[in-house]
Motif scaffolding. Structure first.
Motif, PDB file in Angstrom:
ATOM      1  N   ASN A 140       1.139  -1.099  -0.016  1.00  0.00           N
ATOM      2  CA  ASN A 140      -0.148  -0.123   0.102  1.00  0.00           C
ATOM      3  C   ASN A 140       0.810   1.176  -0.145  1.00  0.00           C
ATOM      4  OD1 ASN A 140      -2.344   1.474   0.186  1.00  0.00           O
ATOM      5  ND2 ASN A 140      -2.041   2.031   2.365  1.00  0.00           N
ATOM      6  N   ALA A 141       1.068   1.880  -1.103  1.00  0.00           N
ATOM      7  CA  ALA A 141       1.945   2.950  -1.260  1.00  0.00           C
ATOM      8  C   ALA A 141       1.297   4.202  -0.794  1.00  0.00           C
ATOM      9  CB  ALA A 141       2.201   3.132  -2.826  1.00  0.00           C
ATOM     10  N   VAL A 142       1.827   4.995   0.248  1.00  0.00           N
ATOM     11  CA  VAL A 142       1.364   6.058   0.745  1.00  0.00           C
ATOM     12  C   VAL A 142       1.988   7.379   0.437  1.00  0.00           C
ATOM     13  CG1 VAL A 142       1.120   7.136   3.040  1.00  0.00           C
ATOM     14  CG2 VAL A 142       0.597   4.788   2.750  1.00  0.00           C
ATOM     15  N   PRO A 143       1.525   8.430  -0.151  1.00  0.00           N
ATOM     16  CA  PRO A 143       2.204   9.706  -0.394  1.00  0.00           C
ATOM     17  C   PRO A 143       2.839  10.239   0.809  1.00  0.00           C
ATOM     18  CG  PRO A 143      -0.105   9.501  -1.278  1.00  0.00           C
ATOM     19  CD  PRO A 143       0.027   8.489  -0.133  1.00  0.00           C
ATOM     20  N   ALA A 144       3.707  11.077   0.530  1.00  0.00           N
ATOM     21  CA  ALA A 144       4.314  11.649   1.550  1.00  0.00           C
ATOM     22  C   ALA A 144       3.776  12.904   2.257  1.00  0.00           C
ATOM     23  CB  ALA A 144       5.728  12.442   0.911  1.00  0.00           C
ATOM     24  N   SER A 145       3.744  12.961   3.566  1.00  0.00           N
ATOM     25  CA  SER A 145       2.982  14.004   4.408  1.00  0.00           C
ATOM     26  C   SER A 145       3.758  15.681   3.776  1.00  0.00           C
ATOM     27  CB  SER A 145       3.361  13.886   5.662  1.00  0.00           C
ATOM     28  OG  SER A 145       2.693  12.726   6.153  1.00  0.00           O
ATOM     29  N   GLU A 146       2.619  16.556   4.077  1.00  0.00           N
ATOM     30  CA  GLU A 146       3.098  17.905   3.627  1.00  0.00           C
ATOM     31  C   GLU A 146       2.891  18.438   5.033  1.00  0.00           C
ATOM     32  OE1 GLU A 146       0.445  18.854   0.717  1.00  0.00           O
ATOM     33  OE2 GLU A 146       0.726  17.137  -0.834  1.00  0.00           O
ATOM     34  N   TYR A 147       4.156  19.457   5.267  1.00  0.00           N
ATOM     35  CA  TYR A 147       3.924  20.205   6.213  1.00  0.00           C
ATOM     36  C   TYR A 147       4.156  21.744   5.916  1.00  0.00           C
ATOM     37  CZ  TYR A 147       4.571  15.917   9.021  1.00  0.00           C
ATOM     38  OH  TYR A 147       4.117  14.818   9.553  1.00  0.00           O
ATOM     39  N   ARG A 148       3.195  22.407   6.571  1.00  0.00           N
ATOM     40  CA  ARG A 148       3.112  24.079   6.218  1.00  0.00           C
ATOM     41  C   ARG A 148       3.678  24.632   7.349  1.00  0.00           C
ATOM     42  NH1 ARG A 148      -2.683  22.019   6.007  1.00  0.00           N
ATOM     43  NH2 ARG A 148      -2.884  21.097   3.850  1.00  0.00           N
ATOM     44  N   ILE A 149       4.659  24.052   8.224  1.00  0.00           N
ATOM     45  CA  ILE A 149       5.554  24.563   9.278  1.00  0.00           C
ATOM     46  C   ILE A 149       6.907  23.897   9.053  1.00  0.00           C
ATOM     47  CG2 ILE A 149       3.565  25.213  10.896  1.00  0.00           C
ATOM     48  CD1 ILE A 149       4.283  22.414  12.428  1.00  0.00           C
ATOM     49  N   PRO A 150       7.733  24.501   9.699  1.00  0.00           N
ATOM     50  CA  PRO A 150       9.052  23.868   9.686  1.00  0.00           C
ATOM     51  C   PRO A 150       9.236  22.734  10.792  1.00  0.00           C
ATOM     52  CG  PRO A 150       9.172  26.081  10.421  1.00  0.00           C
ATOM     53  CD  PRO A 150       7.705  26.201   9.959  1.00  0.00           C
ATOM     54  N   LEU A 151      10.023  21.667  10.418  1.00  0.00           N
ATOM     55  CA  LEU A 151      10.091  20.825  11.292  1.00  0.00           C
ATOM     56  C   LEU A 151      11.260  20.901  12.006  1.00  0.00           C
ATOM     57  CD1 LEU A 151       8.843  17.409   9.346  1.00  0.00           C
ATOM     58  CD2 LEU A 151       7.550  18.770  10.959  1.00  0.00           C
ATOM     59  N   PRO A 152      11.542  20.508  13.341  1.00  0.00           N
ATOM     60  CA  PRO A 152      12.665  20.530  13.720  1.00  0.00           C
ATOM     61  C   PRO A 152      13.866  19.752  13.196  1.00  0.00           C
ATOM     62  CG  PRO A 152      11.316  19.120  15.079  1.00  0.00           C
ATOM     63  CD  PRO A 152      10.668  19.886  13.936  1.00  0.00           C
ATOM     64  N   PRO A 153      15.115  20.131  13.335  1.00  0.00           N
ATOM     65  CA  PRO A 153      16.094  19.281  12.731  1.00  0.00           C
ATOM     66  C   PRO A 153      16.243  17.706  13.482  1.00  0.00           C
ATOM     67  CG  PRO A 153      17.189  20.917  14.248  1.00  0.00           C
ATOM     68  CD  PRO A 153      15.689  21.085  13.860  1.00  0.00           C
ATOM     69  N   ASN A 154      15.665  17.707  14.741  1.00  0.00           N
ATOM     70  CA  ASN A 154      15.505  16.616  15.453  1.00  0.00           C
ATOM     71  C   ASN A 154      14.642  16.947  16.880  1.00  0.00           C
ATOM     72  OD1 ASN A 154      17.537  17.595  17.599  1.00  0.00           O
ATOM     73  ND2 ASN A 154      19.196  17.450  16.304  1.00  0.00           N
ATOM     74  N   TYR A 155      14.359  15.835  17.424  1.00  0.00           N
ATOM     75  CA  TYR A 155      13.722  16.150  18.747  1.00  0.00           C
ATOM     76  C   TYR A 155      14.237  16.074  19.974  1.00  0.00           C
ATOM     77  CZ  TYR A 155       9.484  15.195  15.859  1.00  0.00           C
ATOM     78  OH  TYR A 155       8.565  15.401  14.622  1.00  0.00           O
ATOM     79  N   GLY A 156      15.741  16.313  19.720  1.00  0.00           N
ATOM     80  CA  GLY A 156      16.618  16.281  21.033  1.00  0.00           C
ATOM     81  C   GLY A 156      17.785  15.325  20.676  1.00  0.00           C
ATOM     82  N   PRO A 157      18.815  15.379  21.509  1.00  0.00           N
ATOM     83  CA  PRO A 157      19.932  14.486  21.233  1.00  0.00           C
ATOM     84  C   PRO A 157      19.596  12.934  21.234  1.00  0.00           C
ATOM     85  CG  PRO A 157      19.994  15.158  23.513  1.00  0.00           C
ATOM     86  CD  PRO A 157      19.009  16.273  22.845  1.00  0.00           C
TER      87      PRO A 157
END
Length: 281
Positions: A139-156
């Protein structure tokens, strides 16, 4: 009569032994978490008018169209082309607990990665082990689209997370937090789009779907707006069957069918934790 007594004794012993096996067998433990309190299928299994689509368990495709994003739940079956069949155990674990895909892309909301960072090493390994056993669904799923910048990571990078202390409130905090992420939906947002943990459990967040709009309830011990006037049995019934203390039917997106699979001790621990929350009027 002796043979009857032996049969009864064997049955009793089996009831005592089976929960222990479920806790020590990683795949059984992973199934219990993924298909129970974690409710992964509540987002990752596509739904129809009658509930989960047959043969599509954890195959992804559910769309969450909110102002800051249009997120589409990933296929997390073992399919090598459209799912996670080619991911290593370490890559699966990193995606769940740190929100980073094998190619380095960040997994955005509504995945509650901030809470998932607290999943214990043992439970994380168990969840990965179970996901390996989920039948592949192409079941191929399209990529999500974000209208806000995502963080580079959620922490170390998370080094290691032990199991919670073996007391009801600690276990309940763990189950309602990192595993079940109940407090994610039931805690209001700040104006800049982050959870306001100073108001943990206060509720108020709206969820719109085919059922209309439901609003996350105050789950603190406040007697007027929260659960302070509810019995333990009423709280458990609300969680597992979607019925309020006054008999009203509660609405999605609470995954009642998943929570109905949670064992009695874990449900009691969750109630103990909710009773311990600071009152939020």
């Amino acid at each position: 009569m002796p043979s009857v007594r032996r049969a009864v004794l064997a049955a009793v012993l089996s009831l005592l032994i089976l929960p222990a096996v479920a806790q020590t067998d990683p795949v059984a433990r992973g199934r219990y978490l993924v298909e129970g309190i974690a409710g992964c299928g509540n987002c990752h299994t596509p739904k129809g008018p009658q509930g989960d689509l047959p043969g599509m368990n954890l195959a992804g495709g559910t769309v969450f169209d909110e102002q800051p994003f249009r997120a589409i739940a990933s296929n997390i079956t073992s399919d090598p082309e459209t799912g996670i069949g080619r991911w290593t155990d370490a890559q699966i674990a990193r995606a769940i607990r740190e929100g980073i895909r094998p190619d380095g892309r960040i997994i955005g909301p509504p995945m509650p990665i901030e809470l998932y960072r607290g999943i214990s090493d043992a439970d994380l390994a168990a969840m990965a082990a179970y996901l390996r056993t989920v039948p592949a669904v192409r079941n191929a799923v399209p990529a999500s689209e974000y209208r806000i910048p995502l963080p580079p990571n959620y922490g170390p990078p998370v080094a290691t997370v032990p199991r919670p202390a073996d007391d009801p409130v600690s276990r309940g905090r763990y189950l309602a937090g990192p595993i079940g992420h109940c407090i994610d939906c039931h805690t209001p947002m700040t104006q800049d789009g982050h959870r306001d943990w100073s108001r943990t459990g206060q509720g108020g967040q709206p969820f719109t779907g085919p059922w209309g709009t439901s609003v996350a309830r105050n789950i603190t011990p406040d007697r007027e707006r929260g659960l302070g006037g509810w019995t333990d049995a009423q709280i458990v019934r609300a969680v597992t069957a979607g019925v309020a203390a006054d008999g009203r039917q509660l609405f999605p997106p609470m995954g009642y069918g998943y929570y109905a699979r949670v064992d009695a001790r874990d449900l009691a621990d969750i109630v103990a934790y909710l009773r311990s929350l600071p009152v939020q009027p």
